[in-house]
Design a protein around this motif. Structure first.
Motif, mmCIF file in Angstrom:
data_model
loop_
_atom_site.group_PDB
_atom_site.id
_atom_site.type_symbol
_atom_site.label_atom_id
_atom_site.label_comp_id
_atom_site.label_asym_id
_atom_site.label_seq_id
_atom_site.Cartn_x
_atom_site.Cartn_y
_atom_site.Cartn_z
ATOM 1 N N ASP A 35 -4.323 1.080 -4.301
ATOM 2 C CA ASP A 35 -3.243 1.692 -5.069
ATOM 3 C C ASP A 35 -2.139 2.273 -4.191
ATOM 4 O OD1 ASP A 35 -4.554 1.027 -7.388
ATOM 5 O OD2 ASP A 35 -5.536 2.983 -7.579
ATOM 6 N N ASP A 36 -2.433 2.518 -2.908
ATOM 7 C CA ASP A 36 -1.426 3.035 -1.973
ATOM 8 C C ASP A 36 -0.696 1.912 -1.243
ATOM 9 O OD1 ASP A 36 -1.990 5.722 -2.546
ATOM 10 O OD2 ASP A 36 -3.648 5.727 -1.102
ATOM 11 N N GLY A 37 -1.033 0.650 -1.549
ATOM 12 C CA GLY A 37 -0.369 -0.479 -0.929
ATOM 13 C C GLY A 37 -1.009 -0.958 0.358
ATOM 14 N N VAL A 38 -2.159 -0.371 0.749
ATOM 15 C CA VAL A 38 -2.838 -0.807 1.969
ATOM 16 C C VAL A 38 -3.429 -2.191 1.724
ATOM 17 C CG1 VAL A 38 -4.704 -0.323 3.586
ATOM 18 C CG2 VAL A 38 -3.297 1.547 2.709
ATOM 19 N N ASP A 63 5.334 -1.702 -2.430
ATOM 20 C CA ASP A 63 4.961 -1.652 -3.845
ATOM 21 C C ASP A 63 3.731 -2.534 -4.057
ATOM 22 O OD1 ASP A 63 4.729 -1.942 -6.630
ATOM 23 O OD2 ASP A 63 6.896 -1.876 -6.913
ATOM 24 N N PRO A 64 2.581 -1.959 -4.419
ATOM 25 C CA PRO A 64 1.360 -2.742 -4.616
ATOM 26 C C PRO A 64 1.504 -3.879 -5.630
ATOM 27 C CG PRO A 64 0.836 -0.409 -4.586
ATOM 28 C CD PRO A 64 2.338 -0.518 -4.615
ATOM 29 N N ARG A 65 2.511 -3.810 -6.493
ATOM 30 C CA ARG A 65 2.719 -4.886 -7.467
ATOM 31 C C ARG A 65 3.156 -6.186 -6.793
ATOM 32 N NH1 ARG A 65 6.721 -1.827 -11.400
ATOM 33 N NH2 ARG A 65 7.487 -1.311 -9.325
ATOM 34 N N VAL A 70 2.858 -11.677 -2.073
ATOM 35 C CA VAL A 70 2.593 -11.665 -0.636
ATOM 36 C C VAL A 70 1.404 -12.573 -0.316
ATOM 37 C CG1 VAL A 70 1.844 -10.215 1.292
ATOM 38 C CG2 VAL A 70 3.671 -9.437 -0.226
ATOM 39 N N HIS A 71 0.386 -12.549 -1.138
ATOM 40 C CA HIS A 71 -0.770 -13.429 -0.933
ATOM 41 C C HIS A 71 -0.327 -14.896 -0.939
ATOM 42 C CE1 HIS A 71 -4.968 -14.726 -1.123
ATOM 43 N NE2 HIS A 71 -4.495 -15.676 -1.899
ATOM 44 N N ARG A 72 0.463 -15.289 -1.927
ATOM 45 C CA ARG A 72 0.920 -16.680 -2.015
ATOM 46 C C ARG A 72 1.784 -17.056 -0.808
ATOM 47 N NH1 ARG A 72 3.992 -17.252 -7.013
ATOM 48 N NH2 ARG A 72 3.718 -15.056 -7.408
#
Length: 81
Positions: A35-38, A63-65, A70-72
């Protein structure tokens, strides 16, 4: 915490890991984001049980959203010839 796992992709030039050096071939990427974007990055051979971490530390998304995007992007970069 969210988790994204790629389908199999081919890394013909290899991907550096912290534990065993470069691995190549049919690979899968797993990313997790809290939730903190880590952000945590792990990679494995297709169908293997052992996951390896990608070098580096303190990966953080503003932003964790953005995790899925980013994964893609990472899969696309790792799979390029």
């Amino acid at each position: 915490m969210t988790e994204e796992q790629s389908s199999v992709f081919t890394a013909s030039h290899g991907v550096m890991t912290a534990e065993v050096g470069v691995i190549s071939g049919e690979l899968e990427l797993r990313t997790t984001c809290d939730d903190d974007g880590v952000l945590a990055l792990a990679i494995t051979y297709q169908g293997a049980d052992e996951w390896y971490t990608l070098p580096g530390e303190d990966y953080r998304l503003h932003d964790p959203r953005d995790h899925e995007v980013v994964h893609r992007i990472l899969v696309t970069v790792l799979a390029r010839p």
